[in-house]
Design a protein around this motif. Structure first.
Motif: not given
Length: 343
Positions: A142, A162-163, A201, A203, A231, A325-326
């Motif tokens: 993240a 990923d995020t 993703e 957030t 997301t 968040s993940i």
């Protein structure tokens, strides 16, 4: 209200009866949603209801150590203090590899202080992220993006992030006065647009009470976020403890709870989460109870009483030792706590 008063950690709490009634009125749309209690290893965590995880299963790294050129009034760089310094790509790579080998690292947050334009120069660190992701595909990464353009967003995507997380500020005066930043609200929306054009993703975060404890730009921030395919939305609450003394007041729990309810209503088909930062003590216990009752999908470092509120109103819950968040792996909607310490 009767069930709340029967919960021991909340026996001295004061709730807004009208707000609780509004949340109860909407409960039919939220009671079946599982709530995830996140307990990452960014900081020490103790609760009578959930176990913490003492290992570095999901740490935070700062590429600027404790440095930040903006030094905003609400934070004054203190949020960077508990993060692990990783001020060069080699340092980041070695520390991550050590944690993978020694403590079965499952993922990490990459963060840092920004320059005077609210940008964090991640470019030279992204090849490290790409190497680590190629070698250890299970790693979840993240990143706090700050403001950026589409080129950097695409580079993060290509590296395997990923995020992506960023703050959305809806009031121009808050950007100018609290952040001491000469950039328009439109730049925050442009960053969100760039991030959501990728496969990451996304957030976004809203800091409730960011304008010196006043509720000011939150509604516009919600308007901006609602225009994009995010997301999840992460809500946090201003903490005067970190701020310049005498400049911030603490938002009332009722004001915070109303924003929870509005966010849940506006983003009915999205995840809405309560992040790490919020005032401690009884304020946190009431805030977290409102988050459960409003139908939020997750709470980071939940206060004592939050699990009991979920049980009292019949919401299923689970626990995971990762950033809110993940998600690490797949989780189901359990009626009891699902402890999945990644380390």
């Amino acid at each position: 209200m009767e069930r709340l008063q029967a919960i021991e950690p909340l026996e001295d709490a004061v709730f807004d009866a009208g707000l609780v009634a509004a949340m109860e009125h909407r409960a039919g749309a939220t009671l079946d949603r599982s709530i995830r209690f996140s307990t990452p290893t960014f900081k020490e965590y103790q609760s009578d209801e959930l176990q913490g995880c003492g290992k570095n299963s999901f740490p935070a790294f700062s590429i600027t150590a404790g440095g930040c050129a903006l030094n905003c009034d609400h934070c004054q760089k203190k949020i960077l203090e508990p993060m692990i310094p990783a001020t060069s790509p080699d340092m980041l790579e070695q520390k991550v590899r050590d944690l993978i080998m020694l403590q079965n690292l499952q993922g990490f947050l990459l963060s840092g202080g920004s320059n005077k334009r609210n940008e964090i120069r991640y470019e030279r660190f992204l090849p490290v992220v790409e190497r680590l992701k190629n070698e250890f595909p299970h790693l979840k990464v993240a990143i706090h993006t700050a403001l950026l353009d589409e080129t950097l967003a695409k580079s993060m995507e290509s590296a395997g992030v990923d995020t992506a997380m960023m703050d959305v500020i809806g009031a121009q005066e808050t950007i100018n006065e609290v952040y001491k930043l000469d950039r328009p609200v439109e730049d925050f929306e442009a960053t969100l647009a760039a991030l959501t054009s990728t496969s990451m993703e996304v957030t976004p975060h809203i800091v409730v009470g960011l304008h010196y404890g006043e509720i000011r730009g939150e509604a516009n921030a919600l308007d901006i976020i609602s225009r994009y395919d995010v997301t999840a939305l992460v809500l946090v609450v201003i903490m005067p403890f970190y701020a310049k003394p005498g400049t911030f007041k603490t938002p009332s729990t009722s004001d915070v709870g109303r924003i929870f309810l509005e966010s849940r209503t506006r983003l009915a088909d999205k995840k809405v989460l309560l992040g790490c930062a919020r005032p401690p003590g009884m304020h946190k216990r009431v805030t977290d109870a409102y988050a459960v009752m409003a139908g939020l999908d997750g709470i980071a470092f939940p206060a004592d009483g939050a699990v009991a509120v979920a049980s009292a109103i019949g919401r299923p819950f689970e626990q995971e030792h990762a950033c809110c968040s993940i998600k690490l792996g797949q989780t189901g909607a359990d009626t009891t706590s699902r402890v999945a310490c990644a380390a």
